[in-house]
Structure formats: C-alpha cells, structure tokens
Design a protein around this motif. Structure first.
Motif, PDB file in Angstrom:
ATOM      1  N   LEU A  76      -2.804  31.517  -8.440  1.00  0.00           N
ATOM      2  CA  LEU A  76      -3.693  30.455  -7.981  1.00  0.00           C
ATOM      3  C   LEU A  76      -4.997  30.437  -8.762  1.00  0.00           C
ATOM      4  O   LEU A  76      -5.516  29.378  -9.112  1.00  0.00           O
ATOM      5  N   ASP A  77      -5.537  31.620  -9.073  1.00  0.00           N
ATOM      6  CA  ASP A  77      -6.784  31.658  -9.830  1.00  0.00           C
ATOM      7  C   ASP A  77      -6.581  31.183 -11.264  1.00  0.00           C
ATOM      8  O   ASP A  77      -7.497  30.622 -11.877  1.00  0.00           O
ATOM      9  N   GLU A  78      -5.380  31.375 -11.812  1.00  0.00           N
ATOM     10  CA  GLU A  78      -5.093  30.882 -13.163  1.00  0.00           C
ATOM     11  C   GLU A  78      -5.089  29.361 -13.189  1.00  0.00           C
ATOM     12  O   GLU A  78      -5.557  28.741 -14.153  1.00  0.00           O
ATOM     13  N   VAL A 191      -6.619  27.230  -4.065  1.00  0.00           N
ATOM     14  CA  VAL A 191      -6.541  26.523  -5.341  1.00  0.00           C
ATOM     15  C   VAL A 191      -7.582  25.392  -5.424  1.00  0.00           C
ATOM     16  O   VAL A 191      -7.830  24.849  -6.502  1.00  0.00           O
ATOM     17  N   LEU A 192      -8.220  25.050  -4.315  1.00  0.00           N
ATOM     18  CA  LEU A 192      -9.217  23.982  -4.310  1.00  0.00           C
ATOM     19  C   LEU A 192     -10.646  24.503  -4.303  1.00  0.00           C
ATOM     20  O   LEU A 192     -11.586  23.730  -4.182  1.00  0.00           O
ATOM     21  N   LYS A 193     -10.837  25.811  -4.462  1.00  0.00           N
ATOM     22  CA  LYS A 193     -12.150  26.398  -4.201  1.00  0.00           C
ATOM     23  C   LYS A 193     -13.055  26.554  -5.416  1.00  0.00           C
ATOM     24  O   LYS A 193     -14.097  27.191  -5.320  1.00  0.00           O
ATOM     25  N   ALA A 194     -12.710  25.969  -6.560  1.00  0.00           N
ATOM     26  CA  ALA A 194     -13.640  26.008  -7.697  1.00  0.00           C
ATOM     27  C   ALA A 194     -14.903  25.256  -7.305  1.00  0.00           C
ATOM     28  O   ALA A 194     -14.838  24.082  -6.944  1.00  0.00           O
ATOM     29  N   PRO A 195     -16.071  25.898  -7.366  1.00  0.00           N
ATOM     30  CA  PRO A 195     -17.286  25.237  -6.883  1.00  0.00           C
ATOM     31  C   PRO A 195     -17.756  24.090  -7.760  1.00  0.00           C
ATOM     32  O   PRO A 195     -18.518  23.245  -7.321  1.00  0.00           O
ATOM     33  N   ASP A 196     -17.283  24.048  -9.015  1.00  0.00           N
ATOM     34  CA  ASP A 196     -17.803  23.068  -9.967  1.00  0.00           C
ATOM     35  C   ASP A 196     -16.765  22.036 -10.409  1.00  0.00           C
ATOM     36  O   ASP A 196     -17.046  21.228 -11.290  1.00  0.00           O
ATOM     37  N   VAL A 197     -15.558  22.041  -9.816  1.00  0.00           N
ATOM     38  CA  VAL A 197     -14.527  21.074 -10.185  1.00  0.00           C
ATOM     39  C   VAL A 197     -14.075  20.326  -8.931  1.00  0.00           C
ATOM     40  O   VAL A 197     -13.443  20.917  -8.048  1.00  0.00           O
ATOM     41  N   PRO A 198     -14.393  19.046  -8.814  1.00  0.00           N
ATOM     42  CA  PRO A 198     -13.905  18.274  -7.674  1.00  0.00           C
ATOM     43  C   PRO A 198     -12.384  18.371  -7.586  1.00  0.00           C
ATOM     44  O   PRO A 198     -11.686  18.175  -8.582  1.00  0.00           O
ATOM     45  N   SER A 199     -11.882  18.662  -6.392  1.00  0.00           N
ATOM     46  CA  SER A 199     -10.461  19.001  -6.261  1.00  0.00           C
ATOM     47  C   SER A 199      -9.862  18.428  -4.988  1.00  0.00           C
ATOM     48  O   SER A 199     -10.505  18.407  -3.938  1.00  0.00           O
ATOM     49  N   VAL A 200      -8.604  17.995  -5.095  1.00  0.00           N
ATOM     50  CA  VAL A 200      -7.834  17.590  -3.921  1.00  0.00           C
ATOM     51  C   VAL A 200      -6.430  18.163  -4.053  1.00  0.00           C
ATOM     52  O   VAL A 200      -5.975  18.477  -5.157  1.00  0.00           O
TER      53      VAL A 200
END
Length: 209
Positions: A76-78, A191-200
């Motif tokens: 998931l982090d990859e 997989v949605l937790k990157a603070p700087d990448v809007p994610s859905v």
C-alpha cells in the motif's frame, strides 16, 4: 518580493498537463475479492484502470500513470509513493469488493477519514488495509511528531480537494451507472492517506452481488 513572486508564478504555471495516477487495487499474490463467476478483483481493477488511462490520455489534457500495469503485488505504501513520485495532482484507487448484504448494488466513492461513515465502510477499509499482511509484510505505522505537524499543514487543503473531486465524480457517475445509497462515504483507507496528494477510492461495485 518581486523575485519571490516570479518564483511563485513559475511554480504555479509550469505548462505541464495535470497528472493523474490510477491505482488498480490488489495484484499478484493478493487477488482481492472473487466474483460468482470466479473472476478475481485484481483482474477487473487492472482492466478498468487500463481503459480509463487510455480514455483520459486521449483527451490530451492529462498525464496518466498506473501504479501497476501487470499482475504484480504492490504494498500500500508503494502505491502512494508512486503517486508522489509522479507529483500527482490526483490519485484514484480502483476496487470491486464484496459485501455481506446481498441486496446492495452500485458504485461507491470513498475519501479518507479516521471515522468511518458506517459499519460496512469500516469493514471494507479493514479488509483493504490487510492486503500487505496477506503477502507476508508486517505493517508499522510511523510516528514522527515533526513530520505529522508538517503534514497537517497541507492535509486540510488536500482533503478539501479530495472532497470536491469525490462529489464531482459521483455527479458524473450518477448519469451512467447505478450508485449505492449515500455514495460518498468515508473510511480509513491507508492507500488514501498521502497528505499532499488528493485521493479517492472508487468501488466499481460488489463482486459478491
């Protein structure tokens, strides 16, 4: 001050097309859910993501990358790291899960939240977050106080963009496919937790139904 303004102007107007990273869920040893016909979720997500990449690229407006283009396992982090490496303006993770309630059909769009909007959303996130453990990887949540503080400075803006995109996506989907009731839901997908990448995270539907 003028120099700073010049630099800001160059940063904001790079001339690069908007970058989207599409993440076909599961892969390799992690097949995901299985449909009644025996098809694996990892096959459906890759097929859908490949077609979506093609359609978006054909517009000429976007640079579009996939986290995987074959049947390989990614932690998931990859998946998140790939999005950040491409400096993605949007990250869309694609899934097609199972659900205990046999009568529920339709698509769902998730944005990240520590508080799940309902029990089924919490259960779905828990299953997806266990993907790494299925492949034998031990999950450790890093706890770096300074990094957390810095990340929080941009997390709010990122979350706001994610929310706006989720609503827009639901509006477009509602014209063409069936959605579940209250299709915008919230859960703690890693997989949605990157603070700087809007994610859905897009659930195309439920393979169990």
């Amino acid at each position: 001050a003028a120099g700073k303004a010049d630099r800001l102007g160059k940063t904001e107007d790079t001339g690069k097309p908007f970058t989207i990273v599409i993440d076909p869920g599961h892969g390799g040893i992690d097949g995901g859910a299985e449909g009644v016909s025996g098809i694996a979720e990892k096959e459906i997500t890759l097929t859908f993501a490949t077609e979506l990449q093609k359609k978006l690229s054909e517009t000429g407006k976007y640079r579009v990358f996939l986290t995987r283009d074959s049947d390989v396992f990614l932690r998931l982090d990859e998946r998140v790291r790939i999005a950040r490496q491409h400096e993605a303006g949007l990250f869309v993770s694609v899934h097609a899960d199972t659900i205990r309630l046999r009568g529920i059909r339709g698509a769902t769009v998730y944005t990240v939240s520590d508080r799940a909007s309902d029990a089924e959303s919490a259960a779905t996130a828990m299953r997806e977050n266990l993907s790494d453990q299925l492949a034998g990887f031990e999950i450790e949540d890093e706890d770096h106080a300074v990094a957390d503080i810095l990340a929080d400075l941009i997390r709010r803006e990122t979350h706001s963009f994610s929310m706006r995109f989720a609503r827009s996506l639901i509006g477009e989907l509602s014209n063409t496919i069936e959605l579940i009731n209250n299709p915008h839901r919230f859960a703690g997908f890693r997989v949605l937790k990157a603070p700087d990448v809007p994610s859905v995270l897009l659930e195309l539907g439920y393979l169990s139904n």
